[in-house]
Motif scaffolding. Structure first.
Motif, PDB file in Angstrom:
ATOM      1  N   HIS A   7      25.709 -16.743  -8.631  1.00 46.19           N
ATOM      2  CA  HIS A   7      25.956 -15.908  -6.647  1.00 46.19           C
ATOM      3  C   HIS A   7      26.565 -15.517  -6.566  1.00 46.19           C
ATOM      4  CE1 HIS A   7      22.651 -19.636  -7.754  1.00 46.19           C
ATOM      5  NE2 HIS A   7      21.532 -19.024  -6.462  1.00 46.19           N
ATOM      6  N   GLN A  12      23.819 -13.238  -4.895  1.00 37.14           N
ATOM      7  CA  GLN A  12      23.065 -12.151  -5.266  1.00 37.14           C
ATOM      8  C   GLN A  12      24.035 -12.706  -6.708  1.00 37.14           C
ATOM      9  OE1 GLN A  12      20.517 -11.025  -5.108  1.00 37.14           O
ATOM     10  NE2 GLN A  12      19.985 -11.912  -3.166  1.00 37.14           N
ATOM     11  N   LEU A  16      24.364  -6.702  -9.571  1.00 38.64           N
ATOM     12  CA  LEU A  16      23.883  -6.346  -8.538  1.00 38.64           C
ATOM     13  C   LEU A  16      25.163  -5.310  -7.503  1.00 38.64           C
ATOM     14  CD1 LEU A  16      21.772  -5.284  -6.780  1.00 38.64           C
ATOM     15  CD2 LEU A  16      22.477  -7.215  -5.092  1.00 38.64           C
ATOM     16  N   VAL A 134      18.076  -3.500 -12.208  1.00 37.57           N
ATOM     17  CA  VAL A 134      18.654  -4.670 -11.439  1.00 37.57           C
ATOM     18  C   VAL A 134      17.389  -6.039 -11.341  1.00 37.57           C
ATOM     19  CG1 VAL A 134      18.036  -5.232  -9.026  1.00 37.57           C
ATOM     20  CG2 VAL A 134      19.272  -3.212  -9.639  1.00 37.57           C
ATOM     21  N   TYR A 138      18.136 -10.828 -12.629  1.00 31.80           N
ATOM     22  CA  TYR A 138      16.355 -12.500 -12.267  1.00 31.80           C
ATOM     23  C   TYR A 138      15.981 -12.767 -13.597  1.00 31.80           C
ATOM     24  CZ  TYR A 138      18.543  -9.753  -7.751  1.00 31.80           C
ATOM     25  OH  TYR A 138      19.756  -9.577  -7.124  1.00 31.80           O
ATOM     26  N   ARG A 144      15.023 -14.576  -5.408  1.00 29.38           N
ATOM     27  CA  ARG A 144      16.237 -13.756  -4.304  1.00 29.38           C
ATOM     28  C   ARG A 144      15.571 -12.177  -5.435  1.00 29.38           C
ATOM     29  NH1 ARG A 144      21.978 -14.775  -8.062  1.00 29.38           N
ATOM     30  NH2 ARG A 144      20.309 -15.542  -8.869  1.00 29.38           N
ATOM     31  N   ARG A 145      14.924 -11.749  -6.165  1.00 25.38           N
ATOM     32  CA  ARG A 145      14.577 -10.756  -6.902  1.00 25.38           C
ATOM     33  C   ARG A 145      14.477  -9.542  -5.325  1.00 25.38           C
ATOM     34  NH1 ARG A 145      12.632  -8.229 -11.627  1.00 25.38           N
ATOM     35  NH2 ARG A 145      12.349 -10.531 -12.330  1.00 25.38           N
ATOM     36  N   SER A 147      14.586 -10.203  -2.452  1.00 22.36           N
ATOM     37  CA  SER A 147      16.035  -9.269  -1.028  1.00 22.36           C
ATOM     38  C   SER A 147      17.189  -8.350  -2.034  1.00 22.36           C
ATOM     39  CB  SER A 147      16.470 -11.322  -0.520  1.00 22.36           C
ATOM     40  OG  SER A 147      17.649 -11.468  -2.055  1.00 22.36           O
ATOM     41  N   GLY A 148      17.552  -8.682  -3.366  1.00 22.24           N
ATOM     42  CA  GLY A 148      17.928  -8.505  -4.342  1.00 22.24           C
ATOM     43  C   GLY A 148      17.534  -6.696  -4.323  1.00 22.24           C
TER      44      GLY A 148
END
Length: 488
Positions: A7, A12, A16, A134, A138, A144-145, A147-148
């Motif tokens: 994180h 993230q 990223l 990207v 994950y 969180r994918r 939002s990433g």
């Protein structure tokens, strides 16, 4: 480190930041160069340009964009079968950087076409694989994918917004070659951080090809590549012998290829024994949506061609005591995307299951796309073709077309994944890039018809035809929804 426990970057995965920063600089270099490319080609030699006629310059700009999206097919193959995502992105970045370096050198048209070739190959290798990498940060269960990916898109649009302002000003106000140099420097910065950061923070699976080419497959691949080269060389040879080898006919040939390739893909999907009856029905449903996407991208991509020409030649660039470089208008696209995205995200969440189906969103998107051109009839009709008009007309046109983009582009990406046959998921995703490639190839022909003398009718016919196609799509939407077989 476990994927779900990383994180380090605003909650993230740390990788990223590496990929978003790389994409930021790649888009900075690409859109910075594209913001001044048209002007560089048709400005007189005494003004630092190449002195091409305007119709040819617009056609070259459009076909260049088409080739960039066509080449994305190569990037997926290179990453999957040859080098893996990390090496493919790095090699693509090297090609892009040297492409901009070629443009930075005052070597005329030969440097221009060499640059286009290098950037086309490089972007094709880099762009599709950044998104794939990207996703690899994950686990399948990681919430969180989405939002990433939103943060990645923000990086893309930030680079796209800043580039025309900086590169555009330097290119138009100082020297075109200095502007191209800045684009090269931007890509070099992106590559530096990609290499330094990538070894530490990216998914280790991206450092090797997931499905490496086997020894017994090499011969067949070489034969196909050589055959393709021989065919193209033979066509160009025939053009040369008959005295028809020129820039116009090369553009016509590329246009034909950009249209044939997606047709060939659809034939493959529909005839393959790997595709089930339900999947085949969904492919049929995708065809009218693909055609609608081509029509939309044809209008949206004219922002860097027809509207760019209008900005330079028929817009009053003296605004509030400041002379606006015409290239700055290219920043309007990402600006409105950033402004509109939160609203559309809220809207679809608020409507939930009550939101329109994908075909209906496409229909509404086509209406807005057509209106963005129809509105440009007003300043021409009121002031004529020899008067400079307010820059606010261009701002209005871009504000309208970007509503269309948010109704079509993210929805199109989503529906492509939903309608894709299981056996051809990756290749179906490439169809979305091919829609833009086909659109810009068509533009390479259409923009030749644009001149100040007929622009009133050009805007009206293109915009009106798009709205008419939206009406047709609305009528066939019930049939499309039925063919989608449960997919919304």
């Amino acid at each position: 480190m476990n994927k779900d426990s990383d994180h380090a970057f605003f909650g993230q995965p740390r990788g990223l930041a590496t990929l978003a920063f790389t994409e930021f600089w790649e888009r900075f270099s690409y859109y910075g160069m594209k913001a001044i490319l048209l002007y560089y080609m048709y400005f007189a030699v005494t003004k630092g340009g190449l002195g091409m006629d305007k119709a040819t310059a617009m056609s070259v700009t459009a076909i260049y964009g088409s080739l960039v999206y066509l080449s994305s097919i190569l990037g997926g193959f290179a990453a999957d079968r040859l080098w893996g995502g990390h090496k493919t992105v790095f090699i693509g970045g090297i090609f892009i950087m040297f492409g901009h370096i070629f443009l930075a050198l005052p070597f005329g048209e030969m440097a221009l076409f060499a640059s286009i070739a290098l950037i086309v190959i490089g972007t094709g290798l880099l762009k599709p694989n950044i998104s794939e990498m990207v996703g690899g940060l994950y686990s399948e269960e990681d919430t969180r994918r989405d939002s990433g990916f939103s943060m990645l898109v923000m990086g893309i649009n930030l680079g796209s917004f800043i580039a025309p302002l900086i590169v555009g000003w330097l290119g138009q106000k100082v020297n075109f070659h200095l502007g191209f140099s800045l684009a090269a420097i931007g890509m070099a910065i992106g590559l530096f951080f990609f290499v330094v950061d990538g070894n530490k923070y990216l998914n280790k699976d991206d450092f090797a090809a997931p499905d490496p080419l086997q020894a017994d497959e090499v011969k067949a691949l070489v034969i196909k590549v050589v055959a393709a080269i021989v065919v193209v060389a033979a066509i160009f040879g025939i053009m040369g012998v008959t005295g028809n080898f020129n820039l116009t006919n090369v553009i016509n040939f590329i246009t034909l290829i950009a249209i044939i390739v997606p047709i060939a893909y659809f034939v493959m999907f529909l005839t393959s024994k790997k595709v089930t009856k339900v999947e085949r029905s969904r492919v049929w449903a995708y065809i009218p949506l693909f055609i609608a996407a081509v029509i939309f991208w044809a209008i949206e991509e004219q922002g860097s061609v027809v509207l760019a020409m209008f900005a330079q030649t028929q817009t009053n660039l003296n605004f509030l005591g400041f002379t606006i470089p015409a290239s700055w208008f290219q920043s309007l696209n990402p600006l409105f995307i950033v402004l509109y995205t939160p609203f559309f995200a809220w809207l679809w969440m608020h409507l939930g299951k009550k939101q329109p189906s994908s075909p209906k969103k496409f229909t509404l998107g086509l209406v807005f796309a057509g209106l963005s051109f129809i509105v440009m009839m007003l300043p021409v009709g009121m002031h004529g073709t020899h008067s400079l008009v307010s820059p606010l007309w261009l701002v209005l046109s871009w504000a309208i077309v970007e509503i269309a983009e948010l109704l079509i582009s993210p929805v199109g990406l989503s529906v492509t994944t939903k309608l894709a046959p299981r056996a051809f998921r990756s290749q179906m995703m490439s169809m979305w890039f091919l829609a833009d490639a086909a659109a810009q190839a068509i533009n390479a022909q259409v923009v030749k018809l644009y001149t100040p003398a007929n622009e009133f009718w050009f805007f009206g016919l293109v915009g009106g035809a798009t709205v008419l196609l939206a009406v047709v799509l609305l009528f066939v939407t019930p049939r499309i929804e039925k063919l989608m077989a449960g997919v919304n």
